[in-house]
Design a protein around this motif. Structure first.
Motif, PDB file in Angstrom:
ATOM      1  N   LEU A 173       0.762  -1.470   0.048  1.00  0.00           N
ATOM      2  CA  LEU A 173       0.135   0.079  -0.036  1.00  0.00           C
ATOM      3  C   LEU A 173       0.932   1.385  -0.054  1.00  0.00           C
ATOM      4  N   ASP A 174       2.194   0.970   0.222  1.00  0.00           N
ATOM      5  CA  ASP A 174       2.946   2.306   0.306  1.00  0.00           C
ATOM      6  C   ASP A 174       2.457   3.077   1.512  1.00  0.00           C
ATOM      7  N   THR A 175       1.940   2.751   2.590  1.00  0.00           N
ATOM      8  CA  THR A 175       1.625   3.333   3.621  1.00  0.00           C
ATOM      9  C   THR A 175       2.611   3.017   4.978  1.00  0.00           C
ATOM     10  N   ASP A 176       2.754   4.228   5.529  1.00  0.00           N
ATOM     11  CA  ASP A 176       3.799   3.882   6.886  1.00  0.00           C
ATOM     12  C   ASP A 176       3.147   3.480   7.689  1.00  0.00           C
ATOM     13  N   PRO A 177       3.318   2.074   8.068  1.00  0.00           N
ATOM     14  CA  PRO A 177       2.548   1.582   9.302  1.00  0.00           C
ATOM     15  C   PRO A 177       2.365   2.268  10.836  1.00  0.00           C
ATOM     16  N   ARG A 178       3.381   3.219  10.994  1.00  0.00           N
ATOM     17  CA  ARG A 178       3.432   4.076  11.936  1.00  0.00           C
ATOM     18  C   ARG A 178       2.262   5.092  11.976  1.00  0.00           C
ATOM     19  N   ILE A 179       1.768   5.286  11.092  1.00  0.00           N
ATOM     20  CA  ILE A 179       0.730   6.379  11.146  1.00  0.00           C
ATOM     21  C   ILE A 179      -0.959   5.636  11.540  1.00  0.00           C
ATOM     22  N   SER A 180      -0.691   4.131  11.720  1.00  0.00           N
ATOM     23  CA  SER A 180      -2.017   3.332  11.959  1.00  0.00           C
ATOM     24  C   SER A 180      -2.083   3.382  13.427  1.00  0.00           C
ATOM     25  N   PRO A 181      -3.164   3.732  14.000  1.00  0.00           N
ATOM     26  CA  PRO A 181      -3.405   3.601  15.734  1.00  0.00           C
ATOM     27  C   PRO A 181      -3.627   2.401  16.013  1.00  0.00           C
ATOM     28  N   TYR A 182      -3.579   1.170  15.271  1.00  0.00           N
ATOM     29  CA  TYR A 182      -3.913   0.094  15.386  1.00  0.00           C
ATOM     30  C   TYR A 182      -2.920  -0.405  16.013  1.00  0.00           C
ATOM     31  N   ILE A 183      -2.858  -1.336  17.187  1.00  0.00           N
ATOM     32  CA  ILE A 183      -1.787  -2.092  17.807  1.00  0.00           C
ATOM     33  C   ILE A 183      -1.969  -3.187  18.317  1.00  0.00           C
ATOM     34  N   GLY A 184      -3.246  -3.849  17.980  1.00  0.00           N
ATOM     35  CA  GLY A 184      -3.911  -5.312  18.518  1.00  0.00           C
ATOM     36  C   GLY A 184      -3.733  -5.501  19.700  1.00  0.00           C
ATOM     37  N   GLY A 185      -3.255  -6.464  20.199  1.00  0.00           N
ATOM     38  CA  GLY A 185      -2.986  -7.214  21.650  1.00  0.00           C
ATOM     39  C   GLY A 185      -1.426  -6.648  22.261  1.00  0.00           C
ATOM     40  N   LEU A 186      -0.746  -5.846  21.558  1.00  0.00           N
ATOM     41  CA  LEU A 186       0.542  -5.506  21.806  1.00  0.00           C
ATOM     42  C   LEU A 186       0.492  -4.073  22.531  1.00  0.00           C
ATOM     43  N   ASP A 187       1.649  -3.740  23.536  1.00  0.00           N
ATOM     44  CA  ASP A 187       1.492  -2.680  24.229  1.00  0.00           C
ATOM     45  C   ASP A 187       2.003  -1.526  23.099  1.00  0.00           C
ATOM     46  N   ALA A 188       1.886  -0.262  23.419  1.00  0.00           N
ATOM     47  CA  ALA A 188       2.171   0.686  22.318  1.00  0.00           C
ATOM     48  C   ALA A 188       3.594   0.720  22.055  1.00  0.00           C
ATOM     49  N   ALA A 189       4.602   0.542  22.960  1.00  0.00           N
ATOM     50  CA  ALA A 189       6.220   0.804  22.483  1.00  0.00           C
ATOM     51  C   ALA A 189       6.352  -0.641  21.684  1.00  0.00           C
ATOM     52  N   THR A 190       6.008  -1.712  21.910  1.00  0.00           N
ATOM     53  CA  THR A 190       6.402  -2.898  21.210  1.00  0.00           C
ATOM     54  C   THR A 190       5.894  -2.639  19.751  1.00  0.00           C
ATOM     55  N   ALA A 191       4.580  -2.187  19.693  1.00  0.00           N
ATOM     56  CA  ALA A 191       3.930  -1.977  18.530  1.00  0.00           C
ATOM     57  C   ALA A 191       4.691  -1.038  17.530  1.00  0.00           C
ATOM     58  N   ASN A 192       5.221   0.061  18.339  1.00  0.00           N
ATOM     59  CA  ASN A 192       5.881   1.177  17.415  1.00  0.00           C
ATOM     60  C   ASN A 192       7.181   0.679  16.914  1.00  0.00           C
ATOM     61  N   VAL A 193       7.959  -0.355  17.808  1.00  0.00           N
ATOM     62  CA  VAL A 193       9.315  -1.009  17.302  1.00  0.00           C
ATOM     63  C   VAL A 193       9.077  -1.643  16.149  1.00  0.00           C
ATOM     64  N   LEU A 194       7.894  -2.517  16.131  1.00  0.00           N
ATOM     65  CA  LEU A 194       7.645  -3.355  15.077  1.00  0.00           C
ATOM     66  C   LEU A 194       7.102  -2.649  13.804  1.00  0.00           C
ATOM     67  N   LYS A 195       6.413  -1.595  13.956  1.00  0.00           N
ATOM     68  CA  LYS A 195       6.160  -0.814  12.998  1.00  0.00           C
ATOM     69  C   LYS A 195       7.221  -0.130  12.214  1.00  0.00           C
ATOM     70  N   THR A 196       8.170   0.666  13.069  1.00  0.00           N
ATOM     71  CA  THR A 196       9.487   1.176  12.540  1.00  0.00           C
ATOM     72  C   THR A 196      10.285   0.176  11.956  1.00  0.00           C
ATOM     73  N   ALA A 197      10.476  -1.212  12.396  1.00  0.00           N
ATOM     74  CA  ALA A 197      11.253  -2.022  11.699  1.00  0.00           C
ATOM     75  C   ALA A 197      10.872  -2.540  10.277  1.00  0.00           C
ATOM     76  N   ALA A 198       9.307  -2.366  10.320  1.00  0.00           N
ATOM     77  CA  ALA A 198       8.540  -2.875   8.853  1.00  0.00           C
ATOM     78  C   ALA A 198       8.826  -1.897   8.031  1.00  0.00           C
ATOM     79  N   TYR A 199       8.713  -0.450   8.504  1.00  0.00           N
ATOM     80  CA  TYR A 199       8.628   0.532   7.434  1.00  0.00           C
ATOM     81  C   TYR A 199      10.375   0.743   6.893  1.00  0.00           C
ATOM     82  N   ASN A 200      11.345   0.353   7.764  1.00  0.00           N
ATOM     83  CA  ASN A 200      12.756   0.724   7.413  1.00  0.00           C
ATOM     84  C   ASN A 200      12.970  -0.658   6.493  1.00  0.00           C
ATOM     85  N   ALA A 201      12.378  -1.869   6.855  1.00  0.00           N
ATOM     86  CA  ALA A 201      12.699  -3.030   5.774  1.00  0.00           C
ATOM     87  C   ALA A 201      12.145  -2.686   4.264  1.00  0.00           C
ATOM     88  N   ALA A 202      10.941  -2.116   4.297  1.00  0.00           N
ATOM     89  CA  ALA A 202      10.324  -1.807   3.143  1.00  0.00           C
ATOM     90  C   ALA A 202      11.059  -0.668   2.249  1.00  0.00           C
TER      91      ALA A 202
END
Length: 381
Positions: free
Chosen positions: A351-380
């Protein structure tokens, strides 16, 4: 030696004096007064500029784009921000500024001829007088084709992307396609998501219409011609143990997708290394992932398609954030965090969307979700 040094010093002083003179003459001017409107540059953080215009009144007409005062830096202007109070955008004002999109303030009543670059998405909240050559899109808070909305801080057209995931348990665990849908929807993307998954299945089986799950793939592809993206995930070691079979099956599926879909992109889902296989190969988990990544990249190059670098994101988090467990208790399949990371990579890539702009974190805490979103964006990227 002293004479040469003196000459060099003289040349340097002359160059510096010339540079200062250029600035003094306004060649490097970064702000302007346009009647009661102030225009100025700010840093966009990406070696470019945001052109800001604030105040009340009109942005004047210019006889050509070269007459606009910011023309000398127009190639580096990535964003144009217009404040409320501006009543008119003059002709040729931003014709040479290649901003992706611009939001017209509610106070603006008109746009002049060639007011913006032909590729700039012009977004307004209500009707604005404009030449027939200027397309102005109206705002909609809910999904509607031909209207715009905010995706994060960026104005974008509403679109719906239909995605089909084909893969085995690395796609099925924690329902990566569903997480993809949740993250994308919360970010402001319209998506419709389908999947065909079966544990341990190879792309060779999925490409065979006589296979029970290959038949499911065939039924999906023949039931519609509207998929925008299809994601292919191979069995976890096959790109290393039987690359030719992997590539052959991926190409077979690609051909079937081309034959049934009007305009569909194919993505290869590059997976991660894991303990059991890495130890058997006497390499580290990141080294196994790097080998898989190379295989997927080679296949993608051969096919002319793109890669979703999920494994690359796994290796990054595995190496730099060891407190986050990406693996299921079997140390092979993705944990919920691993599946969330995978889904974020697909959002960033497809989608060429930065996942960090999505407020959805599912069952994760916010800090963990942000680390994962940032790693995903950097990988892409």
């Amino acid at each position: 030696m002293k004479k040469a040094t003196l000459i060099l010093l003289t040349v340097m002083i002359a160059a510096l004096t010339a540079a200062i003179a250029l600035v003094a003459c306004g060649k490097e001017q970064t702000s302007w007064k346009l009647g009661s409107v102030r225009a100025y540059f700010s840093d966009n953080g990406r070696y470019g500029y945001v052109l800001n215009l604030e105040g009340e009144g009109e942005i004047p007409d210019y006889s050509s784009e070269k007459d606009a005062p910011w023309y000398y830096r127009s190639g580096r202007i990535t964003d144009i921000k217009l404040s409320e109070g501006i009543t008119k955008i003059g002709a040729n004002a931003f014709k040479d500024c290649k901003a992706k999109s611009v939001v017209i303030p509610r106070s603006a009543a008109s746009i002049g001829e060639n007011g913006f670059h032909a590729d700039t998405l012009i977004c307004a909240y209500g009707e604005v007088a404009a030449p027939q050559t200027v397309k102005v899109y109206l705002y909609s808070e809910t999904p509607a084709e031909g209207f715009w909305h905010f995706k994060g801080d960026t104005a974008s057209l509403w679109t719906t992307t239909r995605v089909l995931f084909i893969g085995n348990s690395f796609t099925y665990y924690s329902d990566v396609p569903k997480l993809f849908e949740e993250i994308a929807t919360a970010a402001g993307d319209g998506v419709i998501v389908d999947s065909v998954t079966q544990g341990s299945w190879t792309l060779t089986k999925f490409a065979d219409p006589n296979d029970e799950h290959g038949k499911r793939v065939e039924e999906k592809l023949t039931s519609t011609d509207g998929y925008d993206a299809v994601v292919l995930q191979e069995q976890s070691t096959r790109p290393l143990t039987n690359y030719s079979a992997f590539l052959s099956a991926a190409k077979t599926l690609q051909s079937r997708i081309k034959a049934t879909q009007k305009n569909c992109r194919v993505y290869l889902y590059s997976t991660w290394g894991y303990k059991e296989e890495a130890e058997a190969r006497k390499i580290t988990i990141p080294e196994m992932e790097a080998q898989l990544r190379t295989a997927y990249e080679n296949a993608a190059s051969s096919m002319g398609v793109s890669v979703c670098y999920v494994g690359k994101a796994f290796s990054s988090v595995y190496t730099e954030n060891k407190e986050i467990n990406l693996y299921h208790e079997d140390e092979k399949h993705p944990s919920y965090a691993g599946a969330f990371l995978s889904a974020c990579v697909h959002v960033a890539t497809i989608l060429d969307t930065d996942p960090r702009i999505s407020p959805y974190i599912g069952g994760l805490d916010a800090a963990t979700a942000n680390v994962l979103k940032t790693a995903a964006y950097n990988a892409a990227h």
